[in-house]
Write an enzyme that holds these catalytic residues in place. Structure first.
Site, mmCIF file in Angstrom:
data_model
loop_
_atom_site.group_PDB
_atom_site.id
_atom_site.type_symbol
_atom_site.label_atom_id
_atom_site.label_comp_id
_atom_site.label_asym_id
_atom_site.label_seq_id
_atom_site.Cartn_x
_atom_site.Cartn_y
_atom_site.Cartn_z
ATOM 1 N N GLU A 167 0.803 -1.220 0.000
ATOM 2 C CA GLU A 167 0.000 0.000 0.000
ATOM 3 C C GLU A 167 0.841 1.278 0.000
ATOM 4 O O GLU A 167 0.797 2.079 0.940
ATOM 5 C CB GLU A 167 -0.961 0.007 1.193
ATOM 6 N N GLU A 369 -5.467 -8.463 0.798
ATOM 7 C CA GLU A 369 -6.092 -8.115 2.087
ATOM 8 C C GLU A 369 -7.568 -7.855 1.879
ATOM 9 O O GLU A 369 -7.952 -7.144 0.946
ATOM 10 C CB GLU A 369 -5.500 -6.840 2.710
#
Ligand code: BGC
Length: 466
Positions: A167, A369
């Protein structure tokens, strides 16, 4: 509530964690200091002053945690290497005891029949590198490349699947643009170099890992649909700019070798001072072909033009500062997690479709995720009835399955997370685990969702013995 979902043969179920959120033991065995150690120790940064120093002590309890993964029956386990455990100052002297820990963890996973999927970087930059400019400096990307070589040479004989950075968008926005995460720079749009140098680090790491014999390489990017607040031009433009800055600034360079707009490319040229020729060369490195593309999905974001009367509270984890060309607007009429995040399973299908439409050459996807914070703890009988998490996971897996039927090439799905853990600025107040962790005793108790996920995995292939 058993699930009737069926995924194609070979589909990989897993769970995800990151080093800083679970390991604790922050001063054990020569580990260096990271930006998050310093940030979390500053008063007011982490809710309740929660400390990650002991955390949930995975560093010492990894064998128990691997046993929990084995009983769950997952094929894959995604975790991250702590850069400062292995290279305490980010480059130079290697701390062998740091490598030893990951040797023990990886060997335990392999013995249990679980495929290790390490991420090289999940936000815990060695402090020494931050002091030398951190992700605002090109040298950090070069240090990361050397770190990737070291890891590849040490582990590629046993590890086949690799993810570079986690991320980059969140690290850029929350840690560099705002001050909610480490290193807390609050630079707003002037944080763009942190995007470019993380992307460059990614591309260099792909080259180095391949040279070291890594077989499957990817990245874990956060993605979410951006919903315009209305059909007004001003809102449509604001949503477009926000989507460019969050989703596409981090995907276009990797998957198409370009930045999503001339404005963003121009901003990077101006703020980094690199020449146009150098930028083009960097983009060639950044767009090294990948074997998988990791998507982290939690919730959509609704964005409009900034307006004085717009109530943006409780929408993102943070308010977008005034002066930026967009504002977050609540999504109405949806259920929310205990973190206040909106529950929109169809958003997973939407973003997979957007990725497919935008990138004709999209590699196979892993949902690296997906999960939710619900605070349920043990009842009087010790059982953790986290029915809402089961509903959340079931709905998202259904949306995923539908989108795969419509053509999405998705090869795996990882729940965030196996264990309740240190949720960054929220400390231990938010619980994302399939396994409950008692913060006083550190006892691990599988929740109902753990058994539900175990049964779902088992039902895909009843013949497989765990
Ligand atoms: C991050 C995790 C985090 C999770 C839930 C992701 O943004 O990669 O570290 O715990 O979301 O907030």
């Amino acid at each position: 509530m058993p699930s009737s979902l069926v995924f194609p043969p070979g589909f990989r179920f897993g769970t995800s964690t990151s080093a800083f959120q679970i390991e604790g033991a922050t001063d054990a065995d020569g580990r260096g200091v990271s930006i998050w150690d310093v940030f979390a120790a500053e008063p007011g940064r982490v809710l309740g002053g929660d400390s990650p120093a002991v955390g949930i002590d995975h560093y010492h309890r990894y064998a128990e945690d691997v046993a929990l993964l084995a009983q769950l029956g997952v094929q894959d386990y995604r975790f991250s290497f702590a850069w400062p455990r292995i290279l305490p100052t980010g480059r130079g002297t290697v701390e062998k005891r740091g490598l030893d820990f990951y040797d023990r963890l990886i060997d335990a996973l392999l013995t249990a029949g679980i495929n290790p999927v390490p991420t090289l970087y999940h936000w815990d930059l060695p402090l020494a590198l931050q002091e030398a400019g951190g992700w605002m400096a090109r040298e950090t990307a070069e240090a990361f490349a050397d770190y990737a070589s070291l890891l590849g040479e040490h582990f590629a004989d046993r590890v086949t699947d690799w993810l570079t950075l986690n991320e980059m968008s969140v690290h850029t926005l929350y840690g560099h643009g705002l001050s909610e995460h480490a290193p807390g720079l609050g630079l707003e749009l002037a944080a763009l170099p942190a995007a470019h140098y993380q992307l460059l680090a990614h591309g260099l790491a792909v080259q180095r890992l391949r040279a070291a014999g890594a077989q499957r390489i990817g990245v874990a990017n956060q993605h979410f649909p951006v919903i315009p607040a209305s059909d007004d031009d001003a809102d449509l433009i604001a949503a477009h700019v926000f989507a460019d800055l969050t989703n596409w600034t981090f995907a276009d360079p990797i998957l198409r070798g370009v930045y999503p707009s001339d404005e963003i490319a121009g901003g990077i040229l101006q703020l980094t001072g690199v020449s146009p020729e150098q930028l083009a060369a960097d983009l060639r490195v950044i767009s090294e072909p990948l074997d998988v593309y990791g998507v982290n999905y939690y919730e959509p974001t609704r964005i409009g033009a900034p307006q004085a009367d717009r109530d943006s509270s409780g929408v993102l984890e943070v308010d977008i500062p005034e002066g930026l060309p967009f504002a977050a607007v609540p999504i109405e009429g949806v259920e929310r997690t205990d973190f206040g995040w909106s529950i929109v399973p169809s958003g997973l299908g939407d973003i997979l479709r957007q990725l497919r439409e935008r990138y004709p050459e999209l590699p196979p996807i892993i949902i690296t995720e997906n999960g939710a914070s619900f605070s349920d703890g043990p009842g009087a009988d010790g059982r953790v009835r986290d029915e809402r998490r089961i509903r959340f996971l079931d709905a998202h897996l259904r949306a995923l399955s539908d989108e795969m039927a419509a053509g999405a090439n998705v090869v795996g799905y990882y729940v965030w997370s196996i264990l309740d853990n240190f949720e960054w600025a929220a400390g231990f107040s938010e619980r994302f685990g399939l396994v409950h962790v008692d913060l006083d005793t550190l006892a691990r108790t599988p929740k109902d969702s753990y058994y539900w996920y175990r049964d779902l995995i088992e039902a895909q292939n009843p013949a497989r013995s765990v």
